[in-house]
Enzyme design. Structure first.
Site, PDB file in Angstrom:
ATOM      1  N   GLU A 330       0.880  -1.082   0.059  1.00 37.20           N
ATOM      2  CA  GLU A 330       0.066  -0.030   0.106  1.00 37.20           C
ATOM      3  C   GLU A 330       0.881   1.388  -0.116  1.00 37.20           C
ATOM      4  OE1 GLU A 330      -3.772  -1.580   2.496  1.00 37.20           O
ATOM      5  OE2 GLU A 330      -2.049  -1.340   3.627  1.00 37.20           O
ATOM      6  N   CYS A 426     -10.582   0.297   7.639  1.00 37.96           N
ATOM      7  CA  CYS A 426     -10.020   1.562   8.091  1.00 37.96           C
ATOM      8  C   CYS A 426     -10.591   2.934   7.354  1.00 37.96           C
ATOM      9  CB  CYS A 426      -8.279   1.730   7.882  1.00 37.96           C
ATOM     10  SG  CYS A 426      -7.841   1.009   6.272  1.00 37.96           S
TER      11      CYS A 426
HETATM   12  O1  FUB Z   1      -2.624  -0.870   9.119  1.00 43.22           O
HETATM   13  C1  FUB Z   1      -3.967  -0.174   9.561  1.00 43.22           C
HETATM   14  C2  FUB Z   1      -4.323   0.327   8.418  1.00 43.22           C
HETATM   15  O2  FUB Z   1      -5.028  -0.623   7.488  1.00 43.22           O
HETATM   16  C3  FUB Z   1      -3.533   1.178   7.156  1.00 43.22           C
HETATM   17  O3  FUB Z   1      -3.603   2.527   7.743  1.00 43.22           O
HETATM   18  C4  FUB Z   1      -4.216   1.068   6.104  1.00 43.22           C
HETATM   19  O4  FUB Z   1      -3.409   1.205   4.974  1.00 43.22           O
HETATM   20  C5  FUB Z   1      -4.400  -0.461   6.139  1.00 43.22           C
HETATM   21  O5  FUB Z   1      -3.625  -1.280   5.917  1.00 43.22           O
HETATM   22 ZN    ZN Z   2      -7.930   2.969   4.789  1.00 43.25          ZN
END
Ligand code: FUB
Ligand code: ZN
Length: 671
Positions: A330, A426
């Site tokens: 990501e 999230c």
């Molecule tokens: O790891 C916690 C949250 O979940 C991150 O901020 C997002 O990118 C997702 O991976």
């Molecule tokens: Zn998110």
């Protein structure tokens, strides 16, 4: 200082209404498992099959941790943060719209969280229930301080909205527990969390409580990052030696992708030059750098924030304010690597970019921060939810084709329909807290000057010592670009208060009127100072003053720096802060065949019935005629033929609200 603000913007009140009436109750049902939902699998690197797809476990986890319920704890290791972000969104909601039932639910949640907190202040349901002997030992992926940070942010907001003392007590006990375990002293853990968040949360707690320890601890976390290259690696090795499982199912503990750069711990923060690794982590770190620098005046923190800002905004950001070029981790990748189809552009990352930009504004008055803030908000953040608030995007691509997403594993993360919920949820609550707190982003004050950073209709009350005034901003922005600022109340006490207005970078010409008289325009500034994207009115403001700012806002053909290979020789359309896209339902399939016309041929009009009311742009363009022989994939290049076609473009944020189909932001230029 800003004392209170009420939004009156038709555009934003509708977004907030949807969140208040639809999203917040919907998420309440989800976190309490009152409602079975189908939870979409997202490509976050984990094995989402290992997670239930019809149960969130969020509130139940706290009840189990409190010993009030038996059962297995479920969901992601950071599942607690879903409850915290919901609580924070509720806090901002209650600020503008008191709702006793909603507040009672939120109070109930606070009670449940309080019951789950341990006597020493520790709070994290995963480790309390599943692995109590592993607390603060797997910080590379444990998200303990990430969850703590989200709780603290929620607590600050909820306390400010409701004066609920219990929520603040949980937060300070939690922060004190962290302070007792982390820091430079012998016997403490010399490092931070794999996912930044606690740094910015402690600063918010410091701003509320003025407790210096929280400021110091935040600075510690910022500066310790990247000092010991073996910090996270040693924890991983130990976990493997002890035969411990990954806290995220399906993720191997030793995986190349989760390297130091992923965690922004490959270098100390002062030496970081590029935005690297996981995008949300980067922007949360940056937010803390900017806010930390603003609160302490530390020039080195400011320089570090600048480095990150330049890396993101000058080399690694999409035209929509999206960030994160790959789903692998990501993450950011390389300068100018901005693919439009396989990209990530997580909603949370653009929420975080908005936080970063807003805090850069607290550090220094530069319109470019407000420019990026509105770009991220009006495009990627808003695209994160459907217009009815019932479905959400996690990944925000600039180009999609449903059959490719279905069949190409490299595009599996790019959904072409918003999902009802996610195993890793999230984004939706992050978007909710962002939009509900929009009032906090409209102005900032420095000394005795009010800076109007965003054009959002509102009525705001300000206090500067003894001086109290009310400012009314009226506008139909983002569709119209005339803004009227009226001082409707002024007690006349104390010193002069000045006003500075953001002059967006997209605006080629402005005119400013004071009480009906033209006082300044682009090529004739008069006594008005125009500096770094702000117009500074020369005199102090007083009751009865009316300032009218008229910005020229045309639909413009945009191009990208030729270094961005993915957009080479392409054009996009932007009007003010709104980036446009073409959808197949308006233009037919095979959008890659479309060519825009000349800029002068772009026409626009407002369609009140379409997509909750949007300004539509049409281009006198063309479509390449596909005259390839049946079955031929290739042939010697020959003269291309085109057929005229009117191309219809809608705001990017509103895409995928009618039917599933192709969508593109970057199109071919006039043939
Ligand atoms: O790891 C916690 C949250 O979940 C991150 O901020 C997002 O990118 C997702 O991976
Ligand atoms: Zn998110």
């Amino acid at each position: 200082m800003l004392d209170s603000i009420n939004l009156t913007s038709k555009f934003w009140l509708e977004r907030q209404r949807v969140i208040r009436e639809q999203m917040i109750p919907y998420q309440w049902d989800i976190i309490n498992d009152f409602k079975a939902v189908t939870i979409a699998v997202t490509n976050t690197g984990g094995d989402s099959d290992a997670l239930d797809n019809d149960k969130s476990y969020v509130v139940e986890n706290f009840l189990i941790a409190a010993g009030k319920k038996q059962g297995k704890r479920g969901g992601m290791v950071f599942q607690d943060s879903d409850a915290y972000k919901w609580l924070e969104a509720v806090a901002y909601t209650l600020e503008c719209c008191p709702d006793p039932q909603l507040q009672a639910n939120a109070d109930k949640l606070v009670d449940i969280i309080a019951d789950a907190q341990e006597d020493d202040g520790y709070l994290n349901t995963y480790f309390q229930v599943n692995e109590p002997d592993r607390k603060y030992q797997s910080l590379y992926m444990s998200h303990e301080l990430y969850c703590a940070g989200h709780f603290i942010e929620a607590a600050v907001a909820y306390y400010q909205a409701t004066h609920n003392q219990k929520v603040l007590t949980i937060a300070t006990r939690l922060a004190d527990n962290i302070d007792a375990h982390f820091g430079p002293e012998d016997g403490k853990i010399h490092g931070g969390d794999g996912h930044e968040e606690i740094e910015l949360a402690l600063l918010r707690l410091y701003e509320l409580t003025h407790e210096e320890r929280y400021l110091k601890l935040s600075q510690y976390f910022l500066l310790v990052r990247g000092q010991d290259p073996d910090y996270f690696e040693a924890m991983k090795r130990r976990d493997v030696e002890l035969g411990r499982k990954s806290v995220i199912p399906g993720i191997e503990i030793m995986q190349d992708i989760f390297n130091n750069a992923y965690f922004q711990s490959d270098l100390p923060v002062y030496e970081q030059k590029d935005a690297k690794g996981h995008a949300v982590r980067v922007v949360y770190l940056c937010t803390a750098l900017a806010l930390g620098a603003a609160l302490t005046g530390d020039e080195k923190l400011k320089a570090a924030a600048h480095n990150y800002w330049q890396s993101i905004v000058q080399r690694r950001m999409y035209i929509t304010g999206a960030i994160g070029s790959t789903c692998h981790g990501e993450a950011f990748t390389a300068d100018y690597d901005l693919p439009n189809d396989s990209m990530y552009g997580e909603t949370c990352a653009s929420v975080g970019l908005t936080f970063f930009a807003h805090n850069m504004l607290r550090l220094e008055e530069k319109g470019e921060y407000a420019d990026v803030m509105e770009l991220a908000l009006y495009n990627t953040v808003l695209a994160g939810m459907s217009l009815d608030g019932k479905s959400y995007f996690y990944v925000n691509p600039l180009e999609v084709r449903p059959e490719y997403s279905q069949l190409n594993p490299g595009l599996k993360h790019v959904l072409t329909r918003r999902a009802g919920w996610f195993a890793c949820a999230c984004c939706p609550p992050n978007l909710a807290r962002m939009v509900m707190s929009l009032g906090h982003y409209v102005y900032h004050c420095k000394d005795e000057t009010i800076f109007a950073d965003l054009f959002v209709a509102n009525t705001a009350n300000f206090k500067f010592g003894e001086r109290e005034l009310t400012l009314e901003q009226s506008t139909d922005y983002p569709w119209d670009s005339t803004m009227t600022f009226k001082v409707t109340r002024d007690n006349g006490k104390g010193g002069a208060v000045k006003l500075a207005l953001h002059l967006p970078q997209w605006c080629p010409h402005f005119a400013l009127y004071h009480n009906g008289k033209l006082v300044s325009e682009s090529d004739k500034l008069g006594a008005v100072k125009c500096e770094q994207g702000y117009l500074y009115l020369p005199e102090g403001i007083k009751e009865g003053d009316v300032f009218e700012l008229k910005l020229k806002m045309n639909a413009v053909l945009m191009e990208s720096n030729p270094l961005i290979a993915a957009d080479y020789n392409k054009q996009a359309v932007q009007r003010g802060p709104i980036v446009y896209c073409a959808e197949a339902c308006d233009n037919g399939k095979e959008l890659q065949e479309l060519h825009l016309g000349a800029e002068g041929d772009l026409q626009g009009h407002f369609e009140p019935e379409l997509l909750d009311g949007v300004y539509v742009i049409t281009a006198h363009g063309a479509r390449r005629v596909n005259d390839f022989a049946q079955g031929a994939l290739y042939r010697p290049a020959s003269t291309r033929k085109f057929a005229e076609q009117e191309i219809r473009l809608i705001p990017y944020y509103a895409w995928c609200n009618r039917e599933e189909g192709e969508m593109r932001v970057w199109l071919n230029p006039k043939p």
